[in-house]
Design a protein around this motif. Structure first.
Motif, PDB file in Angstrom:
ATOM      1  N   LYS A   1      40.796  39.325  51.757  1.00 40.99           N
ATOM      2  CA  LYS A   1      41.184  39.756  50.422  1.00 40.99           C
ATOM      3  C   LYS A   1      39.944  40.010  49.568  1.00 40.99           C
ATOM      4  O   LYS A   1      39.857  41.011  48.863  1.00 40.99           O
ATOM      5  CB  LYS A   1      42.047  38.685  49.756  1.00 40.99           C
ATOM      6  N   ARG A   2      38.986  39.119  49.636  1.00 40.34           N
ATOM      7  CA  ARG A   2      37.763  39.253  48.851  1.00 40.34           C
ATOM      8  C   ARG A   2      37.049  40.572  49.160  1.00 40.34           C
ATOM      9  O   ARG A   2      36.471  41.201  48.277  1.00 40.34           O
ATOM     10  CB  ARG A   2      36.858  38.048  49.112  1.00 40.34           C
ATOM     11  N   HIS A   3      37.110  41.009  50.416  1.00 40.01           N
ATOM     12  CA  HIS A   3      36.503  42.281  50.808  1.00 40.01           C
ATOM     13  C   HIS A   3      37.094  43.441  49.995  1.00 40.01           C
ATOM     14  O   HIS A   3      36.367  44.275  49.452  1.00 40.01           O
ATOM     15  CB  HIS A   3      36.712  42.509  52.307  1.00 40.01           C
ATOM     16  N   TYR A   4      38.411  43.495  49.898  1.00 43.56           N
ATOM     17  CA  TYR A   4      39.076  44.561  49.138  1.00 43.56           C
ATOM     18  C   TYR A   4      38.783  44.448  47.645  1.00 43.56           C
ATOM     19  O   TYR A   4      38.445  45.428  46.985  1.00 43.56           O
ATOM     20  CB  TYR A   4      40.594  44.517  49.341  1.00 43.56           C
ATOM     21  N   VAL A   5      38.941  43.238  47.106  1.00 45.86           N
ATOM     22  CA  VAL A   5      38.795  43.028  45.663  1.00 45.86           C
ATOM     23  C   VAL A   5      37.348  43.280  45.231  1.00 45.86           C
ATOM     24  O   VAL A   5      37.104  43.981  44.248  1.00 45.86           O
ATOM     25  CB  VAL A   5      39.266  41.611  45.262  1.00 45.86           C
ATOM     26  N   LYS A   6      36.395  42.734  45.948  1.00 44.38           N
ATOM     27  CA  LYS A   6      34.989  42.914  45.578  1.00 44.38           C
ATOM     28  C   LYS A   6      34.580  44.385  45.667  1.00 44.38           C
ATOM     29  O   LYS A   6      33.887  44.898  44.786  1.00 44.38           O
ATOM     30  CB  LYS A   6      34.085  42.064  46.456  1.00 44.38           C
ATOM     31  N   GLY A   7      35.028  45.071  46.706  1.00 40.64           N
ATOM     32  CA  GLY A   7      34.721  46.492  46.833  1.00 40.64           C
ATOM     33  C   GLY A   7      35.258  47.300  45.663  1.00 40.64           C
ATOM     34  O   GLY A   7      34.563  48.166  45.122  1.00 40.64           O
ATOM     35  N   LEU A   8      36.485  47.016  45.268  1.00 45.20           N
ATOM     36  CA  LEU A   8      37.091  47.718  44.136  1.00 45.20           C
ATOM     37  C   LEU A   8      36.330  47.414  42.849  1.00 45.20           C
ATOM     38  O   LEU A   8      35.982  48.324  42.090  1.00 45.20           O
ATOM     39  CB  LEU A   8      38.566  47.328  43.989  1.00 45.20           C
ATOM     40  N   LYS A   9      36.074  46.144  42.598  1.00 40.70           N
ATOM     41  CA  LYS A   9      35.375  45.753  41.375  1.00 40.70           C
ATOM     42  C   LYS A   9      33.997  46.404  41.286  1.00 40.70           C
ATOM     43  O   LYS A   9      33.638  46.970  40.250  1.00 40.70           O
ATOM     44  CB  LYS A   9      35.234  44.223  41.310  1.00 40.70           C
ATOM     45  N   ASP A  10      33.229  46.333  42.359  1.00 45.79           N
ATOM     46  CA  ASP A  10      31.882  46.908  42.356  1.00 45.79           C
ATOM     47  C   ASP A  10      31.910  48.415  42.119  1.00 45.79           C
ATOM     48  O   ASP A  10      31.107  48.954  41.355  1.00 45.79           O
ATOM     49  CB  ASP A  10      31.166  46.598  43.672  1.00 45.79           C
ATOM     50  N   ARG A  11      32.842  49.096  42.766  1.00 47.92           N
ATOM     51  CA  ARG A  11      32.919  50.554  42.640  1.00 47.92           C
ATOM     52  C   ARG A  11      33.299  50.975  41.224  1.00 47.92           C
ATOM     53  O   ARG A  11      32.705  51.899  40.658  1.00 47.92           O
ATOM     54  CB  ARG A  11      33.926  51.096  43.642  1.00 47.92           C
ATOM     55  N   LEU A  12      34.290  50.296  40.623  1.00 46.79           N
ATOM     56  CA  LEU A  12      34.717  50.658  39.274  1.00 46.79           C
ATOM     57  C   LEU A  12      33.629  50.347  38.250  1.00 46.79           C
ATOM     58  O   LEU A  12      33.405  51.141  37.327  1.00 46.79           O
ATOM     59  CB  LEU A  12      36.018  49.933  38.919  1.00 46.79           C
ATOM     60  N   ARG A  13      32.962  49.226  38.404  1.00 44.77           N
ATOM     61  CA  ARG A  13      31.870  48.871  37.487  1.00 44.77           C
ATOM     62  C   ARG A  13      30.761  49.918  37.521  1.00 44.77           C
ATOM     63  O   ARG A  13      30.303  50.379  36.481  1.00 44.77           O
ATOM     64  CB  ARG A  13      31.267  47.523  37.885  1.00 44.77           C
ATOM     65  N   SER A  14      30.329  50.250  38.721  1.00 41.94           N
ATOM     66  CA  SER A  14      29.182  51.154  38.835  1.00 41.94           C
ATOM     67  C   SER A  14      29.531  52.591  38.456  1.00 41.94           C
ATOM     68  O   SER A  14      28.718  53.291  37.851  1.00 41.94           O
ATOM     69  CB  SER A  14      28.593  51.108  40.237  1.00 41.94           C
ATOM     70  N   LYS A  15      30.721  53.033  38.779  1.00 40.43           N
ATOM     71  CA  LYS A  15      31.081  54.433  38.548  1.00 40.43           C
ATOM     72  C   LYS A  15      31.514  54.708  37.110  1.00 40.43           C
ATOM     73  O   LYS A  15      31.258  55.791  36.575  1.00 40.43           O
ATOM     74  CB  LYS A  15      32.191  54.840  39.517  1.00 40.43           C
ATOM     75  N   PHE A  16      32.169  53.743  36.456  1.00 42.66           N
ATOM     76  CA  PHE A  16      32.756  53.988  35.140  1.00 42.66           C
ATOM     77  C   PHE A  16      32.224  53.082  34.035  1.00 42.66           C
ATOM     78  O   PHE A  16      32.648  53.201  32.889  1.00 42.66           O
ATOM     79  CB  PHE A  16      34.284  53.853  35.207  1.00 42.66           C
ATOM     80  N   ASN A  17      31.345  52.140  34.368  1.00 32.86           N
ATOM     81  CA  ASN A  17      30.780  51.223  33.378  1.00 32.86           C
ATOM     82  C   ASN A  17      31.877  50.486  32.601  1.00 32.86           C
ATOM     83  O   ASN A  17      31.860  50.430  31.372  1.00 32.86           O
ATOM     84  CB  ASN A  17      29.838  51.968  32.426  1.00 32.86           C
ATOM     85  N   VAL A  18      32.843  49.956  33.314  1.00 33.24           N
ATOM     86  CA  VAL A  18      33.911  49.160  32.719  1.00 33.24           C
ATOM     87  C   VAL A  18      33.732  47.711  33.151  1.00 33.24           C
ATOM     88  O   VAL A  18      33.092  47.421  34.161  1.00 33.24           O
ATOM     89  CB  VAL A  18      35.312  49.657  33.149  1.00 33.24           C
ATOM     90  N   ALA A  19      34.293  46.801  32.378  1.00 34.73           N
ATOM     91  CA  ALA A  19      34.312  45.393  32.767  1.00 34.73           C
ATOM     92  C   ALA A  19      35.493  45.190  33.713  1.00 34.73           C
ATOM     93  O   ALA A  19      36.601  45.653  33.426  1.00 34.73           O
ATOM     94  CB  ALA A  19      34.457  44.501  31.539  1.00 34.73           C
ATOM     95  N   VAL A  20      35.271  44.516  34.842  1.00 29.60           N
ATOM     96  CA  VAL A  20      36.320  44.334  35.850  1.00 29.60           C
ATOM     97  C   VAL A  20      36.335  42.872  36.287  1.00 29.60           C
ATOM     98  O   VAL A  20      35.286  42.277  36.505  1.00 29.60           O
ATOM     99  CB  VAL A  20      36.073  45.223  37.088  1.00 29.60           C
ATOM    100  N   ALA A  21      37.548  42.324  36.426  1.00 27.71           N
ATOM    101  CA  ALA A  21      37.683  40.938  36.873  1.00 27.71           C
ATOM    102  C   ALA A  21      38.984  40.760  37.647  1.00 27.71           C
ATOM    103  O   ALA A  21      39.976  41.447  37.381  1.00 27.71           O
ATOM    104  CB  ALA A  21      37.674  39.984  35.686  1.00 27.71           C
ATOM    105  N   GLU A  22      38.961  39.821  38.586  1.00 33.52           N
ATOM    106  CA  GLU A  22      40.200  39.404  39.248  1.00 33.52           C
ATOM    107  C   GLU A  22      40.850  38.401  38.320  1.00 33.52           C
ATOM    108  O   GLU A  22      40.236  37.393  37.956  1.00 33.52           O
ATOM    109  CB  GLU A  22      39.895  38.780  40.606  1.00 33.52           C
ATOM    110  N   ILE A  23      42.083  38.667  37.915  1.00 36.61           N
ATOM    111  CA  ILE A  23      42.710  37.841  36.880  1.00 36.61           C
ATOM    112  C   ILE A  23      43.933  37.069  37.357  1.00 36.61           C
ATOM    113  O   ILE A  23      44.533  36.333  36.571  1.00 36.61           O
ATOM    114  CB  ILE A  23      43.087  38.689  35.645  1.00 36.61           C
ATOM    115  N   GLY A  24      44.293  37.216  38.609  1.00 37.82           N
ATOM    116  CA  GLY A  24      45.461  36.481  39.091  1.00 37.82           C
ATOM    117  C   GLY A  24      45.510  36.427  40.601  1.00 37.82           C
ATOM    118  O   GLY A  24      44.814  37.177  41.284  1.00 37.82           O
TER     119      GLY A  24
END
Length: 95
Positions: free
Chosen positions: A22-45
């Motif tokens: 699960k961490r593989h999917y979540v971390k990949g998504l978070k890193d990609r969105l942060r770097s590409k769009f400069n948004v704050a991203v967190a796993e919240i649940g």
């Protein structure tokens, strides 16, 4: 007027067999969105559940139109990255 928008993604990770998977999917998504769009991203649940995830991305902008555009692009990118793993995406406005 400043705008604060939040897009929340619910993930159904049926292929994940452990929290590490699960961490593989979540971390990949978070890193990609942060770097590409400069948004704050967190796993919240669902942090302790291996086959579900809840991730939020937040943007702050001087105007709502720009914030909407950013969140639409973030949502499209998440859908492209996750494919069928993305169960739901919702947008909320805090200001």
């Amino acid at each position: 007027m400043p705008a604060i928008g939040v897009v929340t993604f619910e993930l159904h990770l049926d292929d994940a067999q452990s929290l590490k998977d699960k961490r593989h999917y979540v971390k990949g998504l978070k890193d990609r969105l942060r770097s590409k769009f400069n948004v704050a991203v967190a796993e919240i649940g669902y942090q302790e559940v291996w086959n579900r995830g809840l991730v939020a991305a937040v943007t702050v902008s001087p105007d709502r139109t720009h914030a909407e555009q950013v969140l639409q692009r973030v949502e499209a990118e998440a859908a492209a990255v996750l494919g069928g793993l993305l169960a739901e995406a919702t947008v909320e406005w805090l200001a």
